[in-house]
Write a protein that holds these residues in place. Structure first.
Motif, PDB file in Angstrom:
ATOM      1  N   VAL A  11      -4.342   1.607  22.602  1.00 39.01           N
ATOM      2  CA  VAL A  11      -4.468   0.445  21.748  1.00 39.01           C
ATOM      3  C   VAL A  11      -3.134  -0.403  21.830  1.00 39.01           C
ATOM      4  CG1 VAL A  11      -4.092  -0.124  19.209  1.00 39.01           C
ATOM      5  CG2 VAL A  11      -5.591   1.524  19.854  1.00 39.01           C
TER       6      VAL A  11
ATOM      7  N   THR B 126      -3.754  -2.867  24.759  1.00 36.58           N
ATOM      8  CA  THR B 126      -4.825  -3.735  24.639  1.00 36.58           C
ATOM      9  C   THR B 126      -4.858  -4.629  23.495  1.00 36.58           C
ATOM     10  OG1 THR B 126      -6.155  -2.085  23.672  1.00 36.58           O
ATOM     11  CG2 THR B 126      -6.061  -2.298  26.229  1.00 36.58           C
ATOM     12  N   ALA B 127      -4.192  -3.871  22.294  1.00 36.39           N
ATOM     13  CA  ALA B 127      -4.768  -4.749  20.968  1.00 36.39           C
ATOM     14  C   ALA B 127      -4.022  -5.906  20.856  1.00 36.39           C
ATOM     15  CB  ALA B 127      -4.344  -3.737  19.782  1.00 36.39           C
ATOM     16  N   ARG B 128      -4.750  -7.055  20.626  1.00 37.72           N
ATOM     17  CA  ARG B 128      -4.282  -8.264  20.238  1.00 37.72           C
ATOM     18  C   ARG B 128      -4.910  -9.078  19.317  1.00 37.72           C
ATOM     19  NH1 ARG B 128      -5.414 -11.187  25.914  1.00 37.72           N
ATOM     20  NH2 ARG B 128      -6.012  -9.162  26.838  1.00 37.72           N
TER      21      ARG B 128
ATOM     22  N   VAL C 209      -7.982  -8.752  14.703  1.00 41.62           N
ATOM     23  CA  VAL C 209      -7.406  -7.826  15.742  1.00 41.62           C
ATOM     24  C   VAL C 209      -8.546  -7.354  16.591  1.00 41.62           C
ATOM     25  CG1 VAL C 209      -5.473  -6.985  14.678  1.00 41.62           C
ATOM     26  CG2 VAL C 209      -7.544  -5.598  14.445  1.00 41.62           C
ATOM     27  N   GLY C 210      -8.305  -7.283  18.082  1.00 39.04           N
ATOM     28  CA  GLY C 210      -9.271  -6.861  18.972  1.00 39.04           C
ATOM     29  C   GLY C 210      -8.698  -6.657  20.113  1.00 39.04           C
ATOM     30  N   THR C 211      -9.402  -6.382  21.397  1.00 40.27           N
ATOM     31  CA  THR C 211      -8.958  -6.220  22.757  1.00 40.27           C
ATOM     32  C   THR C 211      -8.990  -7.336  23.563  1.00 40.27           C
ATOM     33  OG1 THR C 211     -10.760  -4.750  23.030  1.00 40.27           O
ATOM     34  CG2 THR C 211      -8.891  -3.617  22.332  1.00 40.27           C
TER      35      THR C 211
ATOM     36  N   THR D  77     -14.710  -9.262  18.924  1.00 38.07           N
ATOM     37  CA  THR D  77     -16.067  -9.281  18.974  1.00 38.07           C
ATOM     38  C   THR D  77     -16.999  -9.927  18.034  1.00 38.07           C
ATOM     39  OG1 THR D  77     -15.614  -7.395  17.516  1.00 38.07           O
ATOM     40  CG2 THR D  77     -16.257  -6.806  19.969  1.00 38.07           C
TER      41      THR D  77
ATOM     42  N   ASP E 211     -19.497 -12.936  19.177  1.00 41.62           N
ATOM     43  CA  ASP E 211     -21.111 -12.884  18.962  1.00 41.62           C
ATOM     44  C   ASP E 211     -21.793 -13.981  18.468  1.00 41.62           C
ATOM     45  OD1 ASP E 211     -23.361 -11.766  18.039  1.00 41.62           O
ATOM     46  OD2 ASP E 211     -22.666 -10.068  16.719  1.00 41.62           O
TER      47      ASP E 211
ATOM     48  N   VAL F 217      -6.371  -8.813   7.855  1.00 40.13           N
ATOM     49  CA  VAL F 217      -7.508  -8.002   8.536  1.00 40.13           C
ATOM     50  C   VAL F 217      -8.028  -6.784   7.910  1.00 40.13           C
ATOM     51  CG1 VAL F 217      -7.771  -6.615  10.834  1.00 40.13           C
ATOM     52  CG2 VAL F 217      -6.498  -8.522  10.949  1.00 40.13           C
ATOM     53  N   SER F 218      -7.487  -6.117   7.083  1.00 44.80           N
ATOM     54  CA  SER F 218      -7.709  -5.060   6.404  1.00 44.80           C
ATOM     55  C   SER F 218      -8.971  -5.699   5.365  1.00 44.80           C
ATOM     56  CB  SER F 218      -6.693  -4.286   5.595  1.00 44.80           C
ATOM     57  OG  SER F 218      -6.056  -5.433   4.656  1.00 44.80           O
TER      58      SER F 218
ATOM     59  N   TRP G 276     -12.008  -6.004   7.296  1.00 46.28           N
ATOM     60  CA  TRP G 276     -12.771  -4.868   7.586  1.00 46.28           C
ATOM     61  C   TRP G 276     -13.397  -4.338   6.308  1.00 46.28           C
ATOM     62  CZ3 TRP G 276      -8.324  -1.576  10.301  1.00 46.28           C
ATOM     63  CH2 TRP G 276      -7.965  -1.979  11.578  1.00 46.28           C
TER      64      TRP G 276
ATOM     65  N   GLU H  19     -16.629  -6.141   6.433  1.00 48.18           N
ATOM     66  CA  GLU H  19     -17.664  -5.672   7.086  1.00 48.18           C
ATOM     67  C   GLU H  19     -18.036  -4.315   6.749  1.00 48.18           C
ATOM     68  OE1 GLU H  19     -18.573  -6.927  10.743  1.00 48.18           O
ATOM     69  OE2 GLU H  19     -18.244  -8.559   9.202  1.00 48.18           O
ATOM     70  N   ARG H  20     -17.243  -3.529   6.071  1.00 50.09           N
ATOM     71  CA  ARG H  20     -18.077  -2.495   5.757  1.00 50.09           C
ATOM     72  C   ARG H  20     -19.168  -2.630   4.703  1.00 50.09           C
ATOM     73  NH1 ARG H  20     -12.580  -1.016   5.556  1.00 50.09           N
ATOM     74  NH2 ARG H  20     -12.483  -0.944   3.163  1.00 50.09           N
TER      75      ARG H  20
ATOM     76  N   GLY I  61     -20.952  -4.854   4.830  1.00 45.12           N
ATOM     77  CA  GLY I  61     -22.177  -5.210   5.866  1.00 45.12           C
ATOM     78  C   GLY I  61     -23.230  -6.429   5.408  1.00 45.12           C
TER      79      GLY I  61
ATOM     80  N   MET J  86     -18.462  -0.904  11.498  1.00 40.98           N
ATOM     81  CA  MET J  86     -19.295  -1.972  11.813  1.00 40.98           C
ATOM     82  C   MET J  86     -18.514  -2.888  12.789  1.00 40.98           C
ATOM     83  SD  MET J  86     -21.818  -1.837   9.876  1.00 40.98           S
ATOM     84  CE  MET J  86     -22.574  -3.290   9.635  1.00 40.98           C
TER      85      MET J  86
ATOM     86  N   THR K 112     -13.608  -3.090  20.341  1.00 39.30           N
ATOM     87  CA  THR K 112     -12.376  -2.408  19.392  1.00 39.30           C
ATOM     88  C   THR K 112     -12.714  -0.992  18.919  1.00 39.30           C
ATOM     89  OG1 THR K 112     -14.202  -3.325  17.826  1.00 39.30           O
ATOM     90  CG2 THR K 112     -12.090  -4.672  18.194  1.00 39.30           C
TER      91      THR K 112
ATOM     92  N   LEU L 216      -3.287  -0.699  11.166  1.00 40.70           N
ATOM     93  CA  LEU L 216      -2.808  -2.174  11.140  1.00 40.70           C
ATOM     94  C   LEU L 216      -1.297  -2.408  11.203  1.00 40.70           C
ATOM     95  CD1 LEU L 216      -5.060  -3.820   8.547  1.00 40.70           C
ATOM     96  CD2 LEU L 216      -4.963  -4.304  10.730  1.00 40.70           C
TER      97      LEU L 216
ATOM     98  N   ARG M 293       3.955  -3.118  17.103  1.00 40.16           N
ATOM     99  CA  ARG M 293       3.500  -2.532  18.240  1.00 40.16           C
ATOM    100  C   ARG M 293       4.764  -2.058  19.015  1.00 40.16           C
ATOM    101  NH1 ARG M 293      -0.658  -5.334  22.132  1.00 40.16           N
ATOM    102  NH2 ARG M 293      -0.780  -6.462  20.154  1.00 40.16           N
TER     103      ARG M 293
END
Lengths: 199, 199
Positions: free
Chosen positions: A52, A55-57, A65-67, A72, A76, A90-91, A94, A97-98, A100, B1, B6, B32, B38
């Motif tokens: 992580v 790759t994380a950025r 955050v992603g790689t 993603t 998409d 970001v939290s 998330w 997204e949970r 959904g 999700m 990631t 996070l 990092r």
């Protein structure tokens, strides 16, 4: 008081104690647990962390955050539905997204406007948001900011910036699902009563 | 999700959530935080973890964790003063060392006797303790076991095994330093009253 060759273990405890939610005591407990579960937990954790770290950025488009250069969600194409959900952090993304339920894209501000902490629009990806609304085919901006003073101030500022360009909405306020009136604060009850709906 | 590239971040959250004291929510928060810090935190943590995973092991003599066959305390000849402190766990050893008052060596049992969990003397380094008392020049065994039922049962068993061979002592029980009577349980007050001292 443990010296020399055990310094690595002490270093590990000191580093773990810097994590939010862990103090020196729970860091010691976690490190002992890690040493006991070396193959199952410590080694995989060390490997995943360096992966992580390498790759994380931040997504260049939305701040998630992603790689990769794009996260993603931004990659998409099925999520390009004209809806843009603005979150503080970001939290929060998330958390959305949970649930959904949101099928559009996000814009992560990275905080809230704050005169005290000298956080202005430039620090918050707000200019980038204005650009995105014009460049991408956005019909609706959903302001999913926290229901705090700073969050609401930021929401008002963004609404000013975007007014007339796009449909602006915010999350509904009211009684949480499973919530008991007796445990709710007056502000929430007032908001829920004002926004009452016909059955 | 959050999918595909990631996955490393998700894996890291899942692994962190296995640490004692962290659940899924605090693991997400910690991850996070790690990604944001990092250079300062994530990379050093990954490196220290793989270092510890490669080197940490149990001291063959006393059961403490260290990075060699013998831990630093067992290697330190100045600590061979004839006193042996028996503790349940490495965390108890660390607690004793933080107090900085004990200058002898330790013996870490690795738990307590428990008929329910089928933990017998063989699982607890008790035979090894009996060997050490005979092989090393031990004059006093201090039983620093927790003041729980299991701890005290184990202390009684060890006392039986070693009786007549060596001076056996246990930690004093009473009012903690800074403790207020109002907040103490009846058992502690009873023990403190029975063990009262002349001023």
């Amino acid at each position: 008081m443990i010296k020399n060759s055990t310094t690595d273990i002490e270093d590990l405890i000191a580093l773990m104690a810097k994590l939010p939610g862990l103090g020196p005591r729970s860091a010691r407990r976690a490190v002992l647990h890690l040493i006991r579960k070396r193959a199952l937990l410590l080694t995989p954790l060390a490997e995943t962390m360096s992966e992580v770290a390498a790759t994380a950025r931040e997504c260049l488009n939305c701040g998630n955050v992603g790689t990769g250069d794009l996260c993603t969600i931004c990659e998409d194409m099925t999520r390009e539905n004209g809806e843009l959900c603005v979150v503080e952090d970001v939290s929060d993304l998330w958390a959305m997204e949970r649930a959904g339920v949101f099928k559009g894209r996000y814009h992560v501000l990275g905080g809230t406007l704050s005169a005290l902490d000298a956080v202005g629009p430039e620090e918050l990806r707000i200019p980038r948001l204005v650009d995105r609304v014009q460049a991408e085919q956005v019909n609706e901006v959903i302001l999913a900011l926290n229901a705090t003073i700073d969050g609401q101030t930021t929401a008002h500022y963004i609404a000013d910036q975007l007014s007339g360009q796009v449909r602006l909405t915010s999350l509904a306020q009211g009684v949480p699902i499973g919530g008991e009136l007796d445990y709710l604060d007056e502000g929430t009850i007032t908001a829920a009563l004002r926004a009452r709906k016909d059955i």
